[in-house]
Design an enzyme around this catalytic site. Structure first.
Site, mmCIF file in Angstrom:
data_model
loop_
_atom_site.group_PDB
_atom_site.id
_atom_site.type_symbol
_atom_site.label_atom_id
_atom_site.label_comp_id
_atom_site.label_asym_id
_atom_site.label_seq_id
_atom_site.Cartn_x
_atom_site.Cartn_y
_atom_site.Cartn_z
ATOM 1 C CB SER A 1 -68.174 -3.023 -88.257
ATOM 2 O OG SER A 1 -67.817 -2.100 -89.254
ATOM 3 C CG ASN B 1 -62.526 -9.136 -95.028
ATOM 4 O OD1 ASN B 1 -62.313 -7.959 -95.342
ATOM 5 N ND2 ASN B 1 -62.618 -9.539 -93.764
ATOM 6 C CG LEU C 1 -61.788 0.148 -94.181
ATOM 7 C CD1 LEU C 1 -61.023 1.140 -93.323
ATOM 8 C CD2 LEU C 1 -62.980 -0.411 -93.402
ATOM 9 C CB CYS D 1 -57.152 2.001 -90.001
ATOM 10 S SG CYS D 1 -58.888 1.640 -89.986
ATOM 11 C CB ILE E 1 -61.093 -10.014 -81.699
ATOM 12 C CG1 ILE E 1 -61.643 -11.282 -82.331
ATOM 13 C CG2 ILE E 1 -60.558 -10.249 -80.316
ATOM 14 C CD1 ILE E 1 -60.654 -12.441 -82.457
ATOM 15 C CB THR F 1 -60.339 -9.961 -89.288
ATOM 16 O OG1 THR F 1 -59.769 -8.718 -89.697
ATOM 17 C CG2 THR F 1 -61.793 -10.000 -89.700
ATOM 18 N N GLY G 1 -66.632 -15.327 -84.851
ATOM 19 C CA GLY G 1 -67.073 -16.683 -85.153
ATOM 20 C C GLY G 1 -68.339 -17.153 -84.479
#
Ligand SMILES: Cc1cc2nc3c(=O)[nH]c(=O)nc-3n(C[C@H](O)[C@H](O)[C@H](O)COP(=O)(O)O)c2cc1C
Ligand code: FES
Lengths: 336, 284
Positions: free
Chosen positions: A39, A87, A91, A148, A211, A213, A265
């Protein structure tokens, strides 16, 4: 399947290997192929379709979408870090209605398997998003991005608290199509990721994505201020791979029946194999797509070779294989 | 046409002032390239710890020849990644993705065009100048930089231009000052219809303002930091006013890098203006 894999062996000689059955499942979602996009690293598939046929991989996991259109944060939104990046996009997206009408419609017409990622600022928003997606065709699974801030709980991140995480998953479960598996996407920024996995499983999650980030920060030495406009950002890429493999391992050990979509990764097929052996049923390729736009396809091809080279004939046999008991030494006993 | 992903071999490396010009084999790229397109290059090989590709405006393309096509880019060293590129040698292989982005749009009928380049921002203007002249346009060039050695290709671009005006901030070449100090005059002298610009953000903002004040149509090629260059990451955004009058944070890699000068909200770059579609509302 009567395909044969050809790879290059020592001294460049061609090695013929039997094809591997790559099919797998994430809850009730059966997929012939195990590699997905991640995503936020593939938009809604259209751009990557210029580089490889997106119907040939497991599927597209779309950028997390919220109820309303979002502008995202100010720039700079990224900073390169050793073997990774930070980053802080915030969103940015079109909102769920425009997403269904345009992005999802395109993916459906294209024939790509699609996992829709949703994100909310409150438990209620997640429930509403799930309701919007109910009865919409062409959704293989819903990934719930719970990393979030909860606007109703002083910005506390849902994924960091077992109760909030469970409430979100319950709201999504209650409002969504029972046939569509719900994947809870977990954050590694917790003391014990197993506690969160248990909470979302009890709340009805059919699988977990592991996972997201991990929070990081870079100071720009020219301005001597944070490099990102958002100050902190999510760290991703090969730099976080060992942490991600560890999370997959811990969850699979505690909850061997909970399917895991592993990521963090992954750069090549052997990286993907580590996740599978640790207990993931499928994997997502994220940041490395920025380095190589055909990475998801390449990783999938390489994963098949990596499995074949180790004697696996199906991907399913390899899931969690690293957890097996000690190898019994082979004793050459004559059988009567 | 879809961009290509290919491995290009270094054919030639040459220095030009502060810059390094790399020629790379790139079969099929020339046929797809229009002035203003860019490409991006992987840094440090397959196992590199520098994951993000670096973007470069396409300077020249050759569609034929022994290599089945090649491309030239101009590298300015800003950090480790661009330093690594500038250190490449003949026969090294590089991973190329391109052409990318939206190119400059050319006028349908012959028009008077001014091309403004800041530093190595002149790179995409060579191809543009050639194509404009083929269409019967008049081309005048303004090239500016802080110092003479930060200019790129001024001798060469002279051939494609009716006039060339050079500015340097330290006066080491041409007029001392900035491109906008001379632009007004050039507009008057050439009766310009269109201005094309490529260079640093500050320069583009100033050029777009002059163009707007003089009622001249302008197109600017921006340089935003990009993680992917292909439209999937949303890192490269800036506030742009759409044809419907609504401001959106748009991706400079796919909706740009070339934008209409009057549609970019130059003074708001680096922020999310409050009237942007989906901007955070007060409260949280
Ligand atoms: C630019 C960027 C944007 C992302 N956006 C999202 C997002 O919208 N929703 C989400 O659940 N994860 C998002 N992620 C996290 C990735 O999906 C993935 O979990 C993480 O990056 C680890 O995988 P990777 O190292 O392969 O990228 C984003 C990651 C990046 C780099
Ligand atoms: S650089 Fe990734 S979307 Fe533009």
């Amino acid at each position: 399947m009567s395909r044969a894999l050809i790879t290059s062996g020592p001294a460049g000689s061609a090695v013929h290997l039997p094809a591997v059955d790559m099919s797998t499942s994430i809850g009730d979602f059966e997929t012939p192929m195990p590699v997905f996009t991640a995503s936020g690293c593939a938009a809604a598939g259209k751009e990557l379709d210029q580089f490889f046929d997106i119907t040939h991989i497991g599927g597209i996991v779309t950028k997390s979408v919220m109820m309303n259109a979002r502008s995202g944060r100010a720039t700079p939104r990224m900073a390169e870090t050793p073997s990774g990046m930070l980053n802080s996009i915030g969103l940015q997206g079109p909102g769920i209605d425009a997403f269904i009408d345009h992005d999802l419609a395109w993916l459906r017409q294209r024939g790509a398997r699609t996992v829709v990622s949703i994100a909310g600022g409150s438990v209620e928003e997640y429930g509403k998003l799930a309701a919007k997606l109910r009865n919409v065709d062409g959704i293989s699974a819903i990934e719930v991005n719970i990393s979030c801030p909860n606007v109703e709980d002083r910005g506390q991140v849902f994924a960091c608290d077992p109760n909030s995480a469970a409430q979100v998953i319950q709201a999504v479960k209650r409002n969504s199509d029972t046939k569509v598996p719900i994947i809870a996407k977990l954050s590694p920024d917790v003391t014990n990721i197993v506690t969160i996995a248990q909470a979302v499983e009890r709340a009805g999650a059919d699988a977990v994505a592991v996972i997201n980030t991990t929070l990081g920060m870079v100071i720009d030495l020219e301005t001597m201020r944070p490099a990102l406009a958002g100050i902190t950002g999510g760290l991703s890429g090969p730099a976080i791979r060992p942490m991600a493999v560890r999370c997959v391992w811990q969850i699979h050990q505690a909850l061997p029946n909970l399917p895991i979509l592993g990521m963090g990764g992954i750069r090549n097929g052997e990286d993907a194999l580590q996740f599978i052996l640790a207990g993931a049923s499928a994997v997502s390729v994220g940041t490395v797509t920025f380095h190589d736009p055909s990475a998801p396809m390449r990783v999938q091809d390489e994963l098949e070779v990596a499995l074949a080279l180790r004697g696996f004939t199906t991907l399913r046999e390899a899931i969690g294989y690293a957890h097996r008991g000690p190898d019994v030494p082979e004793i050459a006993e004559e059988q009567e | 046409m879809a961009p290509l992903q290919l491995t290009g071999q270094v054919l030639d490396v040459r220095r030009a002032g502060m810059y390094t010009v790399l020629s790379l084999t790139a079969p099929g790229l020339a046929e797809r390239t229009k002035p203003g397109h860019f490409l991006n290059i992987g840094i440090g090989g397959e196992e590199s710890g520098l994951l993000l590709r670096r973007a470069f405006a396409i300077y020249q393309v050759q569609s034929r020849g022994v290599y089945g096509g090649s491309v030239d880019i101009v590298v300015g060293v800003h950090g480790k990644g661009t330093q690594w590129l500038a250190d490449r040698r003949r026969h090294d292989n590089l991973s190329i993705v391109g052409p990318l982005g939206k190119p400059f749009t050319l006028p349908k009928d012959p028009a008077n065009c001014i091309l403004v380049g800041g530093g190595y921002g002149t790179a995409p203007l060579f191809m543009l100048a050639d194509q404009l002249r083929e269409r019967g346009c008049r081309v005048d060039v303004v090239a500016g930089a802080a110092t003479e050695e930060k200019l790129f290709g001024t001798l060469e671009i002279k051939r494609a231009a009716s006039t060339l005006t050079v500015t340097t901030e330290d006066g080491s070449m041409g007029v001392q000052g900035r491109v906008t100090d001379v632009l007004d005059d050039v507009i008057t002298k050439t009766k310009a219809d269109v201005i094309y610009a490529c260079g640093p953000m500050g320069m583009l903002a100033a050029v777009a303002n002059v163009a707007a004040a003089r009622g001249v149509y302008s197109q600017c090629s921006v340089e935003e930091s990009m993680a992917c260059g292909i439209g999937v990451c949303m890192t490269c955004v800036l506030p742009v006013i759409g044809d419907d009058g609504v401001t959106r944070m748009v991706r400079s890699c796919v909706e740009g890098p070339v934008f209409r000068g009057d549609q970019v909200r130059w003074s708001d770059v680096g922020t999310v203006p409050v009237d942007t579609l989906g901007a955070p509302t007060g409260g949280h």
